[in-house]
Scaffold this motif. Sequence first.
Motif, short mmCIF file in Angstrom:
data_model
loop_
_atom_site.label_atom_id
_atom_site.label_comp_id
_atom_site.label_asym_id
_atom_site.label_seq_id
_atom_site.Cartn_x
_atom_site.Cartn_y
_atom_site.Cartn_z
N GLY A 27 0.81 -1.22 0.00
CA GLY A 27 0.00 0.00 0.00
C GLY A 27 0.84 1.26 0.00
N ILE A 28 1.92 1.23 0.76
CA ILE A 28 2.82 2.39 0.77
C ILE A 28 3.48 2.55 -0.60
N MET A 29 3.85 1.43 -1.22
CA MET A 29 4.47 1.51 -2.54
C MET A 29 3.49 2.02 -3.60
N VAL A 30 2.20 1.72 -3.42
CA VAL A 30 1.20 2.20 -4.38
C VAL A 30 1.18 3.72 -4.41
N ILE A 31 1.27 4.34 -3.26
CA ILE A 31 1.15 5.80 -3.22
C ILE A 31 2.47 6.53 -3.34
N THR A 32 3.61 5.83 -3.25
CA THR A 32 4.89 6.52 -3.32
C THR A 32 5.63 6.34 -4.63
N ARG A 33 5.26 5.37 -5.45
CA ARG A 33 5.95 5.15 -6.72
C ARG A 33 5.60 6.25 -7.71
N LYS A 34 6.59 6.71 -8.45
CA LYS A 34 6.34 7.74 -9.46
C LYS A 34 5.82 7.13 -10.76
N ASN A 35 6.21 5.91 -11.05
CA ASN A 35 5.75 5.24 -12.26
C ASN A 35 4.39 4.58 -11.97
N PRO A 36 3.34 4.92 -12.72
CA PRO A 36 2.02 4.35 -12.45
C PRO A 36 1.94 2.84 -12.67
N VAL A 37 2.77 2.30 -13.54
CA VAL A 37 2.78 0.84 -13.75
C VAL A 37 3.33 0.15 -12.52
N HIS A 38 4.36 0.71 -11.91
CA HIS A 38 4.90 0.14 -10.68
C HIS A 38 3.88 0.23 -9.55
N SER A 39 3.12 1.30 -9.50
CA SER A 39 2.06 1.42 -8.50
C SER A 39 1.00 0.36 -8.70
N ALA A 40 0.63 0.10 -9.94
CA ALA A 40 -0.38 -0.92 -10.22
C ALA A 40 0.13 -2.31 -9.85
N LEU A 41 1.40 -2.58 -10.10
CA LEU A 41 1.97 -3.88 -9.72
C LEU A 41 2.03 -4.03 -8.20
N ALA A 42 2.33 -2.95 -7.49
CA ALA A 42 2.31 -3.00 -6.03
C ALA A 42 0.90 -3.23 -5.51
N LEU A 43 -0.09 -2.67 -6.20
CA LEU A 43 -1.48 -2.91 -5.81
C LEU A 43 -1.87 -4.37 -6.04
N ILE A 44 -1.35 -4.99 -7.07
CA ILE A 44 -1.61 -6.42 -7.30
C ILE A 44 -1.05 -7.25 -6.15
N VAL A 45 0.16 -6.92 -5.69
CA VAL A 45 0.76 -7.64 -4.57
C VAL A 45 -0.10 -7.46 -3.31
N THR A 46 -0.59 -6.25 -3.10
CA THR A 46 -1.45 -5.97 -1.95
C THR A 46 -2.74 -6.77 -2.01
N LEU A 47 -3.35 -6.83 -3.18
CA LEU A 47 -4.60 -7.57 -3.33
C LEU A 47 -4.40 -9.08 -3.17
N LEU A 48 -3.27 -9.59 -3.62
CA LEU A 48 -2.99 -11.02 -3.44
C LEU A 48 -2.75 -11.36 -1.96
N ALA A 49 -2.09 -10.48 -1.24
CA ALA A 49 -1.91 -10.70 0.20
C ALA A 49 -3.25 -10.65 0.92
N GLN A 50 -4.13 -9.77 0.47
CA GLN A 50 -5.46 -9.70 1.07
C GLN A 50 -6.24 -10.98 0.79
N ALA A 51 -6.10 -11.54 -0.39
CA ALA A 51 -6.75 -12.81 -0.71
C ALA A 51 -6.22 -13.93 0.17
N ALA A 52 -4.93 -13.91 0.47
CA ALA A 52 -4.37 -14.92 1.36
C ALA A 52 -4.94 -14.79 2.77
N ILE A 53 -5.17 -13.57 3.21
CA ILE A 53 -5.79 -13.38 4.53
C ILE A 53 -7.23 -13.90 4.51
#
Length: 169
Positions: A21-47
Amino acid sequence: MAPVATPFFFYLLAGIMLIGGIMVITRKNPVHSALALIVTLLAQAAIYLMLYAPFVAGVQIILYAGGIMVLFLFVIMLVSIDRSVRERQFNSQWVIGIVAATCLGGLFIAAFTKGKDIFPDYAFPLSEGDNTQRVASMLYGQYMFAFEIASLLLLVAIIGAVVMAKKRI
């Protein structure tokens, strides 16, 4: 039934979600932010899997980490905003963001300290075996007509988007 995972795995997944979540809002490249959001959503699915909700975890992976994120990436790739315009627009919003984050943090702390009386002390029994079967029987039984109407509306929206995106048919 004993819990699936220990608190170690919960804190590990929660840490992954926070870092993502922190990487989503701090990355300057929007593609990197989207990939960080994918990681966040996958961790949420694991929970969700740890909470004995396999249907919700599957929907989280297929719908959000799959479909919605592909849509986000397409929009990011197709809409190109000048970097200078984007930086000028968001540089003036840091103060508002910090104030909003502080207010939200205060709300979380207040809910955590004073909210113990809101929730009951006992836990409801979990129906572990037939969770997905109950959702399917309700969806394709009692709510079949509403499900078909929603499917028809999505089909019309897809056809409308294709027609609008195409210059000539």
